[in-house]
Every structure is written in structure tokens, then in C-alpha cells.
Motif scaffolding. Structure first.
Motif, PDB file in Angstrom:
ATOM      1  N   GLY A 139      26.603  39.252  41.146  1.00  0.00           N
ATOM      2  CA  GLY A 139      27.091  39.036  40.795  1.00  0.00           C
ATOM      3  C   GLY A 139      28.232  38.907  39.338  1.00  0.00           C
ATOM      4  N   VAL A 140      29.145  39.131  39.391  1.00  0.00           N
ATOM      5  CA  VAL A 140      30.237  38.703  37.830  1.00  0.00           C
ATOM      6  C   VAL A 140      30.564  37.313  38.050  1.00  0.00           C
ATOM      7  CG1 VAL A 140      32.393  39.938  36.764  1.00  0.00           C
ATOM      8  CG2 VAL A 140      30.938  40.910  38.395  1.00  0.00           C
ATOM      9  N   GLY A 141      30.341  36.659  37.308  1.00  0.00           N
ATOM     10  CA  GLY A 141      31.142  35.784  36.975  1.00  0.00           C
ATOM     11  C   GLY A 141      30.157  34.929  35.341  1.00  0.00           C
ATOM     12  N   GLY A 142      30.229  33.437  35.099  1.00  0.00           N
ATOM     13  CA  GLY A 142      30.029  32.833  33.610  1.00  0.00           C
ATOM     14  C   GLY A 142      30.614  30.999  34.473  1.00  0.00           C
ATOM     15  N   ALA A 143      30.197  30.127  33.411  1.00  0.00           N
ATOM     16  CA  ALA A 143      30.455  28.989  33.799  1.00  0.00           C
ATOM     17  C   ALA A 143      32.311  28.660  33.656  1.00  0.00           C
ATOM     18  CB  ALA A 143      30.382  28.268  32.234  1.00  0.00           C
ATOM     19  N   ALA A 144      32.305  27.774  34.704  1.00  0.00           N
ATOM     20  CA  ALA A 144      33.177  27.229  35.093  1.00  0.00           C
ATOM     21  C   ALA A 144      33.912  26.244  33.451  1.00  0.00           C
ATOM     22  CB  ALA A 144      33.810  25.880  35.888  1.00  0.00           C
ATOM     23  N   GLY A 145      35.558  26.327  32.980  1.00  0.00           N
ATOM     24  CA  GLY A 145      35.782  25.691  31.781  1.00  0.00           C
ATOM     25  C   GLY A 145      36.047  24.228  32.010  1.00  0.00           C
ATOM     26  N   VAL A 146      35.940  23.739  31.069  1.00  0.00           N
ATOM     27  CA  VAL A 146      36.797  22.124  31.594  1.00  0.00           C
ATOM     28  C   VAL A 146      38.422  22.354  32.262  1.00  0.00           C
ATOM     29  CG1 VAL A 146      37.653  20.439  30.400  1.00  0.00           C
ATOM     30  CG2 VAL A 146      36.327  21.604  30.108  1.00  0.00           C
ATOM     31  N   GLY A 147      38.101  22.048  33.595  1.00  0.00           N
ATOM     32  CA  GLY A 147      39.545  21.688  34.668  1.00  0.00           C
ATOM     33  C   GLY A 147      39.461  22.765  35.529  1.00  0.00           C
ATOM     34  N   GLU A 148      38.676  23.877  35.086  1.00  0.00           N
ATOM     35  CA  GLU A 148      38.591  25.297  35.569  1.00  0.00           C
ATOM     36  C   GLU A 148      38.058  25.145  37.125  1.00  0.00           C
ATOM     37  OE1 GLU A 148      38.437  30.156  34.417  1.00  0.00           O
ATOM     38  OE2 GLU A 148      36.709  28.700  33.923  1.00  0.00           O
ATOM     39  N   SER A 149      38.595  25.790  38.348  1.00  0.00           N
ATOM     40  CA  SER A 149      37.751  25.677  39.395  1.00  0.00           C
ATOM     41  C   SER A 149      36.849  26.836  39.667  1.00  0.00           C
ATOM     42  CB  SER A 149      39.005  26.513  41.177  1.00  0.00           C
ATOM     43  OG  SER A 149      39.351  27.371  40.500  1.00  0.00           O
ATOM     44  N   TYR A 150      36.158  27.241  40.448  1.00  0.00           N
ATOM     45  CA  TYR A 150      35.057  28.659  40.929  1.00  0.00           C
ATOM     46  C   TYR A 150      35.440  29.436  41.130  1.00  0.00           C
ATOM     47  CZ  TYR A 150      31.336  24.573  41.920  1.00  0.00           C
ATOM     48  OH  TYR A 150      30.039  23.551  42.149  1.00  0.00           O
ATOM     49  N   ILE A 151      37.156  29.797  42.344  1.00  0.00           N
ATOM     50  CA  ILE A 151      37.502  30.735  41.984  1.00  0.00           C
ATOM     51  C   ILE A 151      38.113  31.702  41.130  1.00  0.00           C
ATOM     52  CG2 ILE A 151      39.798  31.093  42.901  1.00  0.00           C
ATOM     53  CD1 ILE A 151      39.233  29.567  45.738  1.00  0.00           C
ATOM     54  N   GLU A 152      38.859  29.834  39.894  1.00  0.00           N
ATOM     55  CA  GLU A 152      39.527  30.668  38.690  1.00  0.00           C
ATOM     56  C   GLU A 152      38.528  31.271  38.130  1.00  0.00           C
ATOM     57  OE1 GLU A 152      42.531  27.230  38.744  1.00  0.00           O
ATOM     58  OE2 GLU A 152      41.272  26.965  37.809  1.00  0.00           O
ATOM     59  N   ALA A 153      37.394  30.548  37.046  1.00  0.00           N
ATOM     60  CA  ALA A 153      35.843  30.771  36.851  1.00  0.00           C
ATOM     61  C   ALA A 153      35.984  32.268  37.207  1.00  0.00           C
ATOM     62  CB  ALA A 153      34.921  30.514  36.331  1.00  0.00           C
ATOM     63  N   ALA A 154      35.759  32.449  38.555  1.00  0.00           N
ATOM     64  CA  ALA A 154      34.984  33.864  38.611  1.00  0.00           C
ATOM     65  C   ALA A 154      36.309  35.018  38.727  1.00  0.00           C
ATOM     66  CB  ALA A 154      34.972  33.652  40.280  1.00  0.00           C
ATOM     67  N   ALA A 155      37.386  34.851  38.729  1.00  0.00           N
ATOM     68  CA  ALA A 155      38.176  35.912  38.583  1.00  0.00           C
ATOM     69  C   ALA A 155      38.732  36.290  37.203  1.00  0.00           C
ATOM     70  CB  ALA A 155      39.860  35.319  39.270  1.00  0.00           C
ATOM     71  N   ARG A 156      39.137  35.244  36.573  1.00  0.00           N
ATOM     72  CA  ARG A 156      38.878  35.178  34.873  1.00  0.00           C
ATOM     73  C   ARG A 156      37.516  36.452  34.712  1.00  0.00           C
ATOM     74  NH1 ARG A 156      35.462  32.082  31.735  1.00  0.00           N
ATOM     75  NH2 ARG A 156      35.351  31.201  32.949  1.00  0.00           N
ATOM     76  N   GLU A 157      36.171  35.740  35.106  1.00  0.00           N
ATOM     77  CA  GLU A 157      35.285  37.282  35.062  1.00  0.00           C
ATOM     78  C   GLU A 157      35.225  37.998  35.362  1.00  0.00           C
ATOM     79  OE1 GLU A 157      32.524  36.982  32.856  1.00  0.00           O
ATOM     80  OE2 GLU A 157      33.430  34.496  32.578  1.00  0.00           O
ATOM     81  N   LEU A 158      35.535  37.914  35.917  1.00  0.00           N
ATOM     82  CA  LEU A 158      35.980  39.082  36.626  1.00  0.00           C
ATOM     83  C   LEU A 158      36.562  40.555  35.844  1.00  0.00           C
ATOM     84  CD1 LEU A 158      35.843  41.710  39.498  1.00  0.00           C
ATOM     85  CD2 LEU A 158      37.548  40.365  40.208  1.00  0.00           C
ATOM     86  N   CYS A 159      37.954  39.603  35.951  1.00  0.00           N
ATOM     87  CA  CYS A 159      39.084  40.560  34.884  1.00  0.00           C
ATOM     88  C   CYS A 159      37.941  40.880  33.718  1.00  0.00           C
ATOM     89  CB  CYS A 159      40.098  39.991  34.078  1.00  0.00           C
ATOM     90  SG  CYS A 159      41.294  40.534  33.543  1.00  0.00           S
ATOM     91  N   GLU A 160      37.385  39.341  32.832  1.00  0.00           N
ATOM     92  CA  GLU A 160      37.012  40.537  31.169  1.00  0.00           C
ATOM     93  C   GLU A 160      35.684  41.171  31.284  1.00  0.00           C
ATOM     94  OE1 GLU A 160      35.560  36.361  29.758  1.00  0.00           O
ATOM     95  OE2 GLU A 160      37.906  35.369  29.822  1.00  0.00           O
ATOM     96  N   GLU A 161      34.506  41.450  32.256  1.00  0.00           N
ATOM     97  CA  GLU A 161      34.086  42.012  32.134  1.00  0.00           C
ATOM     98  C   GLU A 161      33.855  43.054  32.697  1.00  0.00           C
ATOM     99  OE1 GLU A 161      30.051  40.544  33.458  1.00  0.00           O
ATOM    100  OE2 GLU A 161      30.348  37.995  32.740  1.00  0.00           O
ATOM    101  N   LEU A 162      35.017  43.485  33.974  1.00  0.00           N
ATOM    102  CA  LEU A 162      35.484  44.781  34.872  1.00  0.00           C
ATOM    103  C   LEU A 162      36.543  45.176  34.900  1.00  0.00           C
ATOM    104  CD1 LEU A 162      33.455  44.027  37.823  1.00  0.00           C
ATOM    105  CD2 LEU A 162      32.329  44.951  36.295  1.00  0.00           C
ATOM    106  N   GLY A 163      37.358  44.518  33.474  1.00  0.00           N
ATOM    107  CA  GLY A 163      38.461  44.882  33.710  1.00  0.00           C
ATOM    108  C   GLY A 163      39.667  44.837  35.235  1.00  0.00           C
ATOM    109  N   VAL A 164      39.430  44.070  35.377  1.00  0.00           N
ATOM    110  CA  VAL A 164      40.024  44.529  37.408  1.00  0.00           C
ATOM    111  C   VAL A 164      40.756  42.836  37.625  1.00  0.00           C
ATOM    112  CG1 VAL A 164      39.470  44.344  39.537  1.00  0.00           C
ATOM    113  CG2 VAL A 164      38.336  45.799  38.577  1.00  0.00           C
TER     114      VAL A 164
END
Length: 172
Positions: free
Chosen positions: A73-98
Motif C-alpha cells: 500500500g501507499v499511505g500514511g497517517a491521516a491528519g487532523v480532520g482528514e478521512s482515510y480516503i483523503e489521507a490515502a489520496a494525498r499520499e498517492l499524489c505525494e509518493e507516486l505523483g498520481v
């Protein structure tokens, strides 16, 4: 989360401390949550291509957590007020540029590993050519069929979450 070359990822981001029912108890630093073994949330996305292959990557050696380990998986800790989906999507963009549509699959409580956490597993379909990894985060990546991944999980050193994510993902 990207960092400058030669440094390790900062673990002092703010997260929500949660209980065994995934209810928010308060806001703490991630390092405090890890040190005290407090539950917090982590969002992860399992990436597959149109042929059904899984994206697997090896974490960069400079990372503070599980350097050089393979990961499903590509992922990381969910920030304050961030959902699992939002955290996963953010990490996807940061780590894979997608940027991709991230769909929720399941959540589960993980007590082993670096510290206990709730894991929100999502998935996304990616075009292999769209993946541009951040070398500060990802040392290698490849696309494996399910049988190839089953073999790799037995032979390679994966992060503590990856095996359970794979087992649960294939049975869900």
C-alpha cells in the motif's frame, strides 16, 4: 510526505488519537502517538492496473520507518480532520505523483508494527505509465500479478501491514 534529500520523514505531524471503536479522543503529535502506543488513523491505497496487477514498491533507505522494506500500500497517517480516503489520496499524489479516484475497501485495527493504529484500506486503478515515484520515498516499484505477489510476500521483507492488507484485500 516529501522531505529534503538526506533527511528522514518528520513524524511530528498532528494526528487524531482514537479509541478501539475509531472515535476521536483528541489531537496529538504522531511521534507522541507512536511513543505511547496510542491508536491513530492511517490511510492506505492498494494500486492496481487495468490488467489487475498490484503495484509493489520498496521504501527508500533514508526513511525513518521500515527503510528498504517492500510495501503493498501507499499511505500514511491521516491528519487532523482528514478521512482515510483523503489521507490515502494525498499520499498517492505525494509518493507516486498520481491523482486518481480512491475507493474505500475496509478498515481494521492493527495492533502490531510500529504502533497500534486503525488502517483504512482503499484502492485505485492506475495506468503504470502515470506513476512517477519520489526517490526520497520510493527506491523501486513494479507491477506484480496476484500469484507473483503471493510469492514475494513469502520471500521479501515487507512492512508489517502489507501482508495483512494483502490477505484481507484478496478475501474482501
Amino acid at each position: 510526505m516529501s522531505v529534503a534529500p538526506g533527511t528522514v520523514r518528520d513524524v511530528d505531524e498532528l494526528v487524531e488519537r482514537v479509541d478501539a471503536h475509531d472515535r476521536v479522543l483528541g489531537v496529538v503529535s504522531r511521534s507522541e502517538a507512536v511513543r505511547n502506543k496510542w491508536l491513530h488513523r492511517v490511510g492506505v491505497v492498494v494500486c492496481r492496473d487495468a490488467r489487475g496487477r498490484f503495484l509493489v514498491h520498496r521504501r527508500a533507505e533514508r526513511l525513518s520507518r521500515f527503510p528498504g522494506h517492500y510495501e503493498l500500500g501507499v499511505g500514511g497517517a491521516a491528519g487532523v480532520g482528514e478521512s482515510y480516503i483523503e489521507a490515502a489520496a494525498r499520499e498517492l499524489c505525494e509518493e507516486l505523483g498520481v491523482r486518481a479516484t480512491v475507493r474505500p475497501r475496509f478498515t481494521f485495527l492493527k495492533r502490531a508494527g510500529l504502533s497500534p493504529h486503525w488502517l483504512g484500506v482503499c484502492d485505485a486503478e492506475l495506468r503504470p505509465e502515470s506513476v512517477v515515484t519520489d526517490p526520497r520515498e520510493v527506491a523501486w516499484h513494479g507491477w506484480l500479478t496476484e500469484p507473483e505477489l503471493r510469492g514475494a510476500v513469502r520471500e521479501w521483507t515487507f512492512t508489517p501491514d502489507s501482508r495483512e492488507i494483502f490477505d484481507r484485500y484478496c478475501s474482501s
